[in-house]
Design a protein around this motif. Structure first.
Motif, PDB file in Angstrom:
ATOM      1  N   ALA A  20       0.846  -1.189   0.000  1.00  0.00           N
ATOM      2  CA  ALA A  20       0.000   0.000   0.000  1.00  0.00           C
ATOM      3  C   ALA A  20       0.886   1.245   0.000  1.00  0.00           C
ATOM      4  N   TYR A  21       0.430   2.273  -0.708  1.00  0.00           N
ATOM      5  CA  TYR A  21       1.191   3.521  -0.718  1.00  0.00           C
ATOM      6  C   TYR A  21       0.255   4.671  -1.052  1.00  0.00           C
ATOM      7  N   THR A  22       0.750   5.871  -0.816  1.00  0.00           N
ATOM      8  CA  THR A  22       0.039   7.069  -1.229  1.00  0.00           C
ATOM      9  C   THR A  22       1.016   7.989  -1.922  1.00  0.00           C
ATOM     10  N   GLU A  23       0.514   8.928  -2.697  1.00  0.00           N
ATOM     11  CA  GLU A  23       1.403   9.858  -3.374  1.00  0.00           C
ATOM     12  C   GLU A  23       0.695  11.174  -3.646  1.00  0.00           C
ATOM     13  N   THR A  24       1.522  12.202  -3.864  1.00  0.00           N
ATOM     14  CA  THR A  24       1.016  13.520  -4.196  1.00  0.00           C
ATOM     15  C   THR A  24       2.108  14.286  -4.916  1.00  0.00           C
ATOM     16  N   GLY A  25       1.745  15.366  -5.575  1.00  0.00           N
ATOM     17  CA  GLY A  25       2.709  16.257  -6.184  1.00  0.00           C
ATOM     18  C   GLY A  25       3.234  15.776  -7.517  1.00  0.00           C
ATOM     19  N   ALA A  26       4.211  16.527  -8.035  1.00  0.00           N
ATOM     20  CA  ALA A  26       4.825  16.232  -9.323  1.00  0.00           C
ATOM     21  C   ALA A  26       6.283  16.677  -9.283  1.00  0.00           C
ATOM     22  N   GLY A  27       7.084  16.089 -10.165  1.00  0.00           N
ATOM     23  CA  GLY A  27       8.506  16.410 -10.214  1.00  0.00           C
ATOM     24  C   GLY A  27       9.345  15.190  -9.922  1.00  0.00           C
ATOM     25  N   ASP A  28      10.609  15.407  -9.576  1.00  0.00           N
ATOM     26  CA  ASP A  28      11.484  14.300  -9.202  1.00  0.00           C
ATOM     27  C   ASP A  28      10.878  13.549  -8.023  1.00  0.00           C
ATOM     28  N   ILE A  29      11.008  12.227  -8.036  1.00  0.00           N
ATOM     29  CA  ILE A  29      10.413  11.422  -6.968  1.00  0.00           C
ATOM     30  C   ILE A  29      11.194  11.570  -5.667  1.00  0.00           C
ATOM     31  N   LEU A  30      10.463  11.750  -4.592  1.00  0.00           N
ATOM     32  CA  LEU A  30      10.996  11.692  -3.233  1.00  0.00           C
ATOM     33  C   LEU A  30      10.224  10.600  -2.513  1.00  0.00           C
ATOM     34  N   LEU A  31      10.921   9.518  -2.180  1.00  0.00           N
ATOM     35  CA  LEU A  31      10.306   8.349  -1.561  1.00  0.00           C
ATOM     36  C   LEU A  31      10.561   8.379  -0.060  1.00  0.00           C
ATOM     37  N   LEU A  32       9.493   8.289   0.733  1.00  0.00           N
ATOM     38  CA  LEU A  32       9.572   8.389   2.185  1.00  0.00           C
ATOM     39  C   LEU A  32       9.377   7.022   2.819  1.00  0.00           C
ATOM     40  N   VAL A  33      10.270   6.634   3.725  1.00  0.00           N
ATOM     41  CA  VAL A  33      10.225   5.312   4.355  1.00  0.00           C
ATOM     42  C   VAL A  33      10.049   5.479   5.866  1.00  0.00           C
ATOM     43  N   HIS A  34       8.919   5.021   6.361  1.00  0.00           N
ATOM     44  CA  HIS A  34       8.581   5.156   7.780  1.00  0.00           C
ATOM     45  C   HIS A  34       9.379   4.186   8.647  1.00  0.00           C
ATOM     46  N   GLY A  35       9.343   4.435   9.949  1.00  0.00           N
ATOM     47  CA  GLY A  35      10.016   3.575  10.904  1.00  0.00           C
ATOM     48  C   GLY A  35       9.054   2.684  11.679  1.00  0.00           C
ATOM     49  N   SER A  36       9.493   2.237  12.833  1.00  0.00           N
ATOM     50  CA  SER A  36       8.725   1.308  13.664  1.00  0.00           C
ATOM     51  C   SER A  36       7.366   1.880  14.041  1.00  0.00           C
ATOM     52  N   LEU A  37       6.365   0.996  14.086  1.00  0.00           N
ATOM     53  CA  LEU A  37       5.008   1.303  14.534  1.00  0.00           C
ATOM     54  C   LEU A  37       4.245   2.247  13.601  1.00  0.00           C
ATOM     55  N   CYS A  38       4.828   2.613  12.487  1.00  0.00           N
ATOM     56  CA  CYS A  38       4.212   3.615  11.626  1.00  0.00           C
ATOM     57  C   CYS A  38       3.814   3.010  10.283  1.00  0.00           C
ATOM     58  N   ASP A  39       3.331   3.853   9.409  1.00  0.00           N
ATOM     59  CA  ASP A  39       2.992   3.486   8.034  1.00  0.00           C
ATOM     60  C   ASP A  39       2.991   4.778   7.234  1.00  0.00           C
ATOM     61  N   TYR A  40       2.447   4.770   6.036  1.00  0.00           N
ATOM     62  CA  TYR A  40       2.560   5.977   5.213  1.00  0.00           C
ATOM     63  C   TYR A  40       1.874   7.191   5.829  1.00  0.00           C
ATOM     64  N   ARG A  41       0.950   6.975   6.759  1.00  0.00           N
ATOM     65  CA  ARG A  41       0.262   8.093   7.400  1.00  0.00           C
ATOM     66  C   ARG A  41       1.180   8.911   8.302  1.00  0.00           C
ATOM     67  N   TYR A  42       2.333   8.333   8.656  1.00  0.00           N
ATOM     68  CA  TYR A  42       3.291   9.038   9.506  1.00  0.00           C
ATOM     69  C   TYR A  42       3.739  10.357   8.880  1.00  0.00           C
ATOM     70  N   TRP A  43       3.728  10.429   7.555  1.00  0.00           N
ATOM     71  CA  TRP A  43       4.246  11.590   6.843  1.00  0.00           C
ATOM     72  C   TRP A  43       3.176  12.661   6.623  1.00  0.00           C
ATOM     73  N   ARG A  44       2.187  12.676   7.468  1.00  0.00           N
ATOM     74  CA  ARG A  44       1.054  13.604   7.343  1.00  0.00           C
ATOM     75  C   ARG A  44       1.489  15.041   7.054  1.00  0.00           C
ATOM     76  N   TRP A  45       2.491  15.536   7.779  1.00  0.00           N
ATOM     77  CA  TRP A  45       2.887  16.934   7.655  1.00  0.00           C
ATOM     78  C   TRP A  45       3.953  17.153   6.590  1.00  0.00           C
ATOM     79  N   GLN A  46       4.282  16.121   5.830  1.00  0.00           N
ATOM     80  CA  GLN A  46       5.259  16.273   4.750  1.00  0.00           C
ATOM     81  C   GLN A  46       4.609  16.350   3.362  1.00  0.00           C
ATOM     82  N   PHE A  47       3.457  15.702   3.192  1.00  0.00           N
ATOM     83  CA  PHE A  47       2.898  15.554   1.842  1.00  0.00           C
ATOM     84  C   PHE A  47       2.716  16.886   1.124  1.00  0.00           C
TER      85      PHE A  47
END
Length: 274
Positions: A20-47
């Motif tokens: 499962a993944y989510t994405e937003t924006g356009a341009g060069d890809i920036l791939l975010l990898v979460h840590g323990s106990l988290c998932d893609y929702r951890y990056w709420r304030w980055q998207f």
């Protein structure tokens, strides 16, 4: 239990691991990898912020929400997640070279992926890398007790122990509801994580990195993360180091403005030179 955060959800087309993944924006890809106990929702304030300049993609690693483990899984380890991440980039993203950012345990996965598949990486950001650099380190000795609490149904006690250990005393008590819901969704991953066998990283191996590297620490993070960054700095001559003020281990949540601005400044410079 699911948090009430809503992001567009997609699944990779890998039949062996529909990540499962989510994405937003356009341009060069920036791939975010979460840590323990988290998932893609951890990056709420980055998207939104990072998506102004990048196509931001954040996967949930194998075993995490929305298909979170509920029992021990022996194959849960950094090596598996590293292979999954490389496979995701090659298969789902067409093997495009990208900027890679990992936090905590996710920084270990991102680092291993960068060493194993350097052709895919334009730049690498490691935020409070969460791994041992010495086999006899006591860094992760609290995990067996956390796993025991989970297996006896003491979920919030286990989560409080883990979160307070990695970020600082009293952190769990002050966490907002969406974060608590997210880590409860992923709580039982710690039963498998407590038995991982590949958490030790030899920092001299990082000398093989050729891409631009940024090592980020939280101003108030527990000292062990700074010690890992110290060791990596000795072996990565091109690495930059910076500190996110007014933040501990969860620096991208505690001070997202400073975190996002520093990441964007780094990726812009990296894209210009590599």
């Amino acid at each position: 239990m699911q948090s009430q955060l809503h992001f567009p959800q997609f699944f990779s087309d890998d039949p062996a691991n529909a990540m499962a993944y989510t994405e937003t924006g356009a341009g060069d890809i920036l791939l975010l990898v979460h840590g323990s106990l988290c998932d893609y929702r951890y990056w709420r304030w980055q998207f939104a912020a990072l998506g102004q300049r990048h196509r931001v993609i954040a996967p949930s690693l194998r075993g995490y929400w929305p298909a979170a483990l509920q029992t021990r899984e022996p194959s849960f380890n950094v090596a598996q997640h590293t292979d999954d991440l490389i496979g995701f980039i090659r298969r789902q993203l067409g093997g495009q070279r990208l900027h890679l950012l990992g936090h905590s345990r996710g920084a270990h996965v991102a680092l291993e992926a960068s060493l194993k598949a350097p052709d895919l990486i334009r730049s690498l950001v490691l935020a409070d890398p969460g791994f041992r650099i010495e086999p006899n380190s006591a860094t992760h000795n609290f995990l067996p007790e956390v796993a025991r609490q989970l297996e006896t149904g003491e979920v919030d006690a286990a989560l409080a122990c883990f979160i307070d250990t990695v970020n600082g005393a009293g952190t769990w008590r002050h966490m907002v509801s969406w974060f608590k819901n997210m880590v409860r969704d992923n709580a039982y991953t710690l039963v498998s994580q407590a038995r991982e066998i590949d958490l030790v990283f030899d920092p001299s191996q990082a000398a093989r990195l050729k891409c631009p590297v940024l090592l980020l620490g939280g101003e108030n993070s527990p000292p062990r993360y700074g010690q890992v960054i110290d060791a990596l700095m000795q072996h990565i001559p091109q690495a930059e180091r910076d500190t996110i003020p007014l933040a501990a281990h969860g620096m991208n949540l505690a001070n997202p403005k400073a975190f996002n601005e520093r990441v964007l400044r780094f990726t812009a410079a990296a894209a210009a030179q590599y």
